[in-house]
Motif scaffolding. Structure first.
Motif, PDB file in Angstrom:
ATOM      1  N   THR A  70       0.850  -1.349  -0.043  1.00  0.00           N
ATOM      2  CA  THR A  70      -0.188   0.001  -0.036  1.00  0.00           C
ATOM      3  C   THR A  70       0.951   1.134  -0.008  1.00  0.00           C
ATOM      4  O   THR A  70       0.252   2.244  -0.125  1.00  0.00           O
ATOM      5  CB  THR A  70      -1.041  -0.055   1.312  1.00  0.00           C
ATOM      6  OG1 THR A  70      -0.178  -0.014   2.753  1.00  0.00           O
ATOM      7  CG2 THR A  70      -1.958  -1.144   1.267  1.00  0.00           C
ATOM      8  N   GLU A  78      -8.702   6.358   7.640  1.00  0.00           N
ATOM      9  CA  GLU A  78      -9.306   7.056   6.456  1.00  0.00           C
ATOM     10  C   GLU A  78      -7.829   6.815   5.219  1.00  0.00           C
ATOM     11  O   GLU A  78      -8.375   6.094   4.377  1.00  0.00           O
ATOM     12  CB  GLU A  78      -9.343   8.257   6.519  1.00  0.00           C
ATOM     13  CG  GLU A  78     -10.140   9.039   5.112  1.00  0.00           C
ATOM     14  CD  GLU A  78     -10.457  10.538   5.336  1.00  0.00           C
ATOM     15  OE1 GLU A  78     -10.434  11.188   4.392  1.00  0.00           O
ATOM     16  OE2 GLU A  78     -10.711  10.736   6.438  1.00  0.00           O
ATOM     17  N   ARG A  79      -6.726   7.126   5.772  1.00  0.00           N
ATOM     18  CA  ARG A  79      -5.656   6.899   4.791  1.00  0.00           C
ATOM     19  C   ARG A  79      -5.344   5.469   4.338  1.00  0.00           C
ATOM     20  O   ARG A  79      -5.210   5.009   3.520  1.00  0.00           O
ATOM     21  CB  ARG A  79      -4.345   7.814   5.229  1.00  0.00           C
ATOM     22  CG  ARG A  79      -3.245   7.678   4.469  1.00  0.00           C
ATOM     23  CD  ARG A  79      -2.060   7.981   5.148  1.00  0.00           C
ATOM     24  NE  ARG A  79      -0.785   8.236   4.024  1.00  0.00           N
ATOM     25  CZ  ARG A  79       0.401   8.467   4.660  1.00  0.00           C
ATOM     26  NH1 ARG A  79       0.648   8.555   5.871  1.00  0.00           N
ATOM     27  NH2 ARG A  79       1.431   8.530   3.710  1.00  0.00           N
ATOM     28  N   THR A  80      -5.587   4.642   5.806  1.00  0.00           N
ATOM     29  CA  THR A  80      -5.104   3.226   5.374  1.00  0.00           C
ATOM     30  C   THR A  80      -6.183   2.681   4.169  1.00  0.00           C
ATOM     31  O   THR A  80      -5.940   1.682   3.549  1.00  0.00           O
ATOM     32  CB  THR A  80      -5.381   2.577   6.699  1.00  0.00           C
ATOM     33  OG1 THR A  80      -4.099   3.119   7.651  1.00  0.00           O
ATOM     34  CG2 THR A  80      -4.987   0.969   6.702  1.00  0.00           C
ATOM     35  N   LEU A  81      -7.684   3.032   4.458  1.00  0.00           N
ATOM     36  CA  LEU A  81      -8.556   2.409   3.890  1.00  0.00           C
ATOM     37  C   LEU A  81      -8.635   2.823   2.512  1.00  0.00           C
ATOM     38  O   LEU A  81      -8.513   1.874   1.495  1.00  0.00           O
ATOM     39  CB  LEU A  81      -9.957   2.845   4.424  1.00  0.00           C
ATOM     40  CG  LEU A  81     -11.217   2.446   3.752  1.00  0.00           C
ATOM     41  CD1 LEU A  81     -11.250   0.933   3.658  1.00  0.00           C
ATOM     42  CD2 LEU A  81     -12.548   3.090   4.241  1.00  0.00           C
ATOM     43  N   GLU A  82      -8.050   4.019   2.071  1.00  0.00           N
ATOM     44  CA  GLU A  82      -7.951   4.525   0.951  1.00  0.00           C
ATOM     45  C   GLU A  82      -7.024   3.638   0.286  1.00  0.00           C
ATOM     46  O   GLU A  82      -6.914   3.519  -1.200  1.00  0.00           O
ATOM     47  CB  GLU A  82      -7.583   5.838   0.734  1.00  0.00           C
ATOM     48  CG  GLU A  82      -7.581   6.522  -0.519  1.00  0.00           C
ATOM     49  CD  GLU A  82      -6.969   7.886  -0.610  1.00  0.00           C
ATOM     50  OE1 GLU A  82      -6.946   8.634  -1.671  1.00  0.00           O
ATOM     51  OE2 GLU A  82      -7.068   8.671   0.567  1.00  0.00           O
ATOM     52  N   ALA A  83      -5.778   3.600   0.741  1.00  0.00           N
ATOM     53  CA  ALA A  83      -4.597   2.845   0.228  1.00  0.00           C
ATOM     54  C   ALA A  83      -4.886   1.459  -0.156  1.00  0.00           C
ATOM     55  O   ALA A  83      -4.504   0.670  -1.053  1.00  0.00           O
ATOM     56  CB  ALA A  83      -3.350   3.106   1.095  1.00  0.00           C
ATOM     57  N   VAL A 101      -7.753   0.041  -0.668  1.00  0.00           N
ATOM     58  CA  VAL A 101      -8.824  -0.068  -1.603  1.00  0.00           C
ATOM     59  C   VAL A 101      -8.045   0.066  -2.989  1.00  0.00           C
ATOM     60  O   VAL A 101      -8.305  -0.786  -3.811  1.00  0.00           O
ATOM     61  CB  VAL A 101      -9.823   0.759  -1.523  1.00  0.00           C
ATOM     62  CG1 VAL A 101     -10.923   0.997  -2.900  1.00  0.00           C
ATOM     63  CG2 VAL A 101     -10.635   0.597  -0.328  1.00  0.00           C
ATOM     64  N   GLN A 102      -7.148   0.842  -3.233  1.00  0.00           N
ATOM     65  CA  GLN A 102      -6.244   1.105  -4.409  1.00  0.00           C
ATOM     66  C   GLN A 102      -5.468  -0.152  -4.597  1.00  0.00           C
ATOM     67  O   GLN A 102      -5.461  -0.600  -5.807  1.00  0.00           O
ATOM     68  CB  GLN A 102      -5.269   2.395  -4.240  1.00  0.00           C
ATOM     69  CG  GLN A 102      -6.459   3.831  -4.406  1.00  0.00           C
ATOM     70  CD  GLN A 102      -5.207   5.052  -4.148  1.00  0.00           C
ATOM     71  OE1 GLN A 102      -3.901   4.638  -3.900  1.00  0.00           O
ATOM     72  NE2 GLN A 102      -5.796   6.030  -4.149  1.00  0.00           N
ATOM     73  N   GLU A 107      -7.787  -3.069  -5.834  1.00  0.00           N
ATOM     74  CA  GLU A 107      -8.017  -2.999  -7.386  1.00  0.00           C
ATOM     75  C   GLU A 107      -6.819  -3.644  -8.167  1.00  0.00           C
ATOM     76  O   GLU A 107      -7.085  -4.448  -9.031  1.00  0.00           O
ATOM     77  CB  GLU A 107      -8.319  -1.660  -7.967  1.00  0.00           C
ATOM     78  CG  GLU A 107      -9.550  -1.126  -7.189  1.00  0.00           C
ATOM     79  CD  GLU A 107     -10.762  -1.599  -7.597  1.00  0.00           C
ATOM     80  OE1 GLU A 107     -10.890  -2.120  -8.724  1.00  0.00           O
ATOM     81  OE2 GLU A 107     -11.759  -1.474  -6.676  1.00  0.00           O
ATOM     82  N   VAL A 161     -13.688  -2.821   4.427  1.00  0.00           N
ATOM     83  CA  VAL A 161     -13.527  -2.962   3.226  1.00  0.00           C
ATOM     84  C   VAL A 161     -14.589  -4.257   2.399  1.00  0.00           C
ATOM     85  O   VAL A 161     -14.408  -4.083   1.180  1.00  0.00           O
ATOM     86  CB  VAL A 161     -12.071  -2.731   3.130  1.00  0.00           C
ATOM     87  CG1 VAL A 161     -11.389  -1.698   3.454  1.00  0.00           C
ATOM     88  CG2 VAL A 161     -11.419  -4.215   3.656  1.00  0.00           C
ATOM     89  N   LYS A 199     -17.207  -3.106   0.414  1.00  0.00           N
ATOM     90  CA  LYS A 199     -16.822  -1.956  -0.771  1.00  0.00           C
ATOM     91  C   LYS A 199     -15.981  -2.797  -1.845  1.00  0.00           C
ATOM     92  O   LYS A 199     -16.276  -2.439  -3.115  1.00  0.00           O
ATOM     93  CB  LYS A 199     -15.779  -1.050  -0.279  1.00  0.00           C
ATOM     94  CG  LYS A 199     -15.396   0.032  -0.975  1.00  0.00           C
ATOM     95  CD  LYS A 199     -14.365   0.858  -0.226  1.00  0.00           C
ATOM     96  CE  LYS A 199     -14.952   1.897   0.916  1.00  0.00           C
ATOM     97  NZ  LYS A 199     -15.940   2.991   0.286  1.00  0.00           N
TER      98      LYS A 199
END
Length: 238
Positions: free
Chosen positions: A142, A153-158, A160-161, A164, A188, A191
């Motif tokens: 990540t 918030e930052r961990t979740l975004e990283a 999810v990216q 993908e 997650v 999502k």
């Protein structure tokens, strides 16, 4: 049933988070004690940290006097599990191995989402030693360090990216590749549309199963008790 859950680093706040995740996964009647090594790295992110962590965790386990029914080693891809299985007379379940085995039961290919790219090699080696690397589609970082996982918030975004990219690599199941990610699967799973396996929870349930079945580490071969000899732990006393 009493489980010991050992953090692989000296950050006590992370031990508390890991132990909380372990308690959430544990069944009725199971108690959990989190252990923090007294020395070693504050976070394990590379070969040097991993070997230092392994020695520190083994030192912590050998000095623990409270007794337990099984041990969960909460360091993803870290060294030491084989030594702990020699050292102890109770089941030792490593979160890397546990998560991968469960992932293989619910999908043909899984991917590990971890912290920094530099840890990918040792995670792959750990999965190979456990016999589950062939089912791994990818190990993806990540870009976050272990101590940066405290920002949800930052961990979740990283995550999810990275997920993908894992889906593009053919992953059907995702594995949380750091004990510090414990609890993230709840945020997650829906999502991403993929099952997400938390290594701490997986290891707890497998440890409980081994104890309930009356099974423990075989001492007939490679995990036989250590040979009796003088061993120096740390610097000589002055």
């Amino acid at each position: 049933m009493h489980l010991l859950v050992t953090n692989c680093n000296t950050t006590a706040a992370m031990t508390e988070e890991i132990a909380a995740g372990a308690r959430a996964a544990a069944g009725p009647g199971t108690t959990v004690t989190g252990l923090t090594p007294a020395w070693g790295p504050e976070s394990a992110e590379g070969w040097l940290d991993s070997y230092l962590s392994a020695a520190a965790v083994l030192d912590t386990l050998r000095q623990y006097e409270g007794g337990c029914d099984a041990v969960v080693m909460a360091g993803f891809g870290e060294h030491g599990r084989e030594g702990a299985r020699e050292l102890l007379g109770v089941p030792v379940v490593d979160i890397t191995e546990a998560a991968a085995h469960l992932a293989c039961l619910i999908g043909r290919r899984y991917a590990v989402i971890t912290t920094l790219d530099r840890t990918r090699g040792q995670i792959e080696d750990s999965l190979h030693a456990a016999g589950v690397l062939a089912n791994c589609a990818a190990v993806i970082g990540t870009g976050l360090g272990v101590l940066e996982l405290g920002d949800p918030e930052r961990t979740l975004e990283a995550f999810v990216q990275a997920a993908e990219r894992a889906k593009e690599a053919g992953a059907e199941v995702l594995v949380l590749g750091c004990a510090g990610m414990t609890g993230l699967q709840r945020a997650v799973g829906d999502k991403l549309g993929l099952p997400v396996v938390d290594g701490v929870a997986a290891a707890v349930k497998l440890a409980e199963s081994l104890v309930s079945l009356g099974l423990t580490t075989s001492k007939a071969g490679g995990y036989a008790d250590p040979l009796p000899k003088r061993r120096q732990w740390g610097p000589p006393e002055q």
